[in-house]
Enzyme design. Structure first.
Site, PDB file in Angstrom:
ATOM      1  CB  CYS A   1      -8.563  -4.626 -12.160  1.00  0.00           C
ATOM      2  SG  CYS A   1      -8.197  -3.424 -13.429  1.00  0.00           S
TER       3      CYS A   1
ATOM      4  CB  CYS B   1      -0.905  -0.007   1.222  1.00  0.00           C
ATOM      5  SG  CYS B   1      -1.962   1.455   1.338  1.00  0.00           S
TER       6      CYS B   1
ATOM      7  CB  CYS C   1      -5.038  -0.869   2.284  1.00  0.00           C
ATOM      8  SG  CYS C   1      -3.817  -1.215   3.575  1.00  0.00           S
TER       9      CYS C   1
END
Length: 143
Positions: A133, A58, A107
């Site tokens: 994606c 992230c 996340c």
């Protein structure tokens, strides 16, 4: 174990998001993707062509999200993966996403928007039949 939430989204307090931009740790474009659920233009992410062994994390909090061994070229213009690590949270209960047969992915730690997962992986013969994606702006790469 699969993390999921009826409604996912930013979990960091607003001042922490603002500090990420002020400190130069997050670009304004990345903030719009992670915090405001924007979508980056296809074929613009340098991570689209990243082929080294490592982990995609992230961009906001550094949580590991995808192993490079699960990345594949879907031709869609965004980094694609056929499996996720524990740091990825799936949003459930979004009617609009259900209509187009996808789920939003975030996340798990900071709640940043990553992209979507589709059940069309069979097109590329990936083992999970899933295609995560993902906006490249929401990721960093750790070799």
């Amino acid at each position: 174990e699969q993390a999921s939430a009826a409604k996912a989204g930013p979990k960091l307090p607003e001042p922490e998001w603002e500090a990420l931009i002020a400190d130069g740790k997050l670009s304004k474009k990345a903030f719009r993707v992670l915090h405001d659920q924007a979508t980056e233009k296809p074929f613009t992410s340098p991570l689209l062509l990243e082929k080294r062994a490592g982990t995609f994390a992230c961009a906001a909090c550094g949580t590991d999200l995808f192993a490079s061994s699960t990345k594949f070229d879907s031709g869609t213009g965004w980094p694609s993966f056929f499996d996720k690590l524990a740091g990825v949270e799936l949003e459930t209960g979004n009617v609009a996403d259900a209509l187009v047969m996808r789920a939003e992915v975030h996340c798990d730690k900071c709640g940043g928007h990553l992209g979507h997962v589709f059940d069309d992986g069979w097109i590329w013969s990936v083992p999970t039949n899933k295609r995560y994606c993902i906006n490249g702006l929401s990721l960093t790469f750790k070799p």
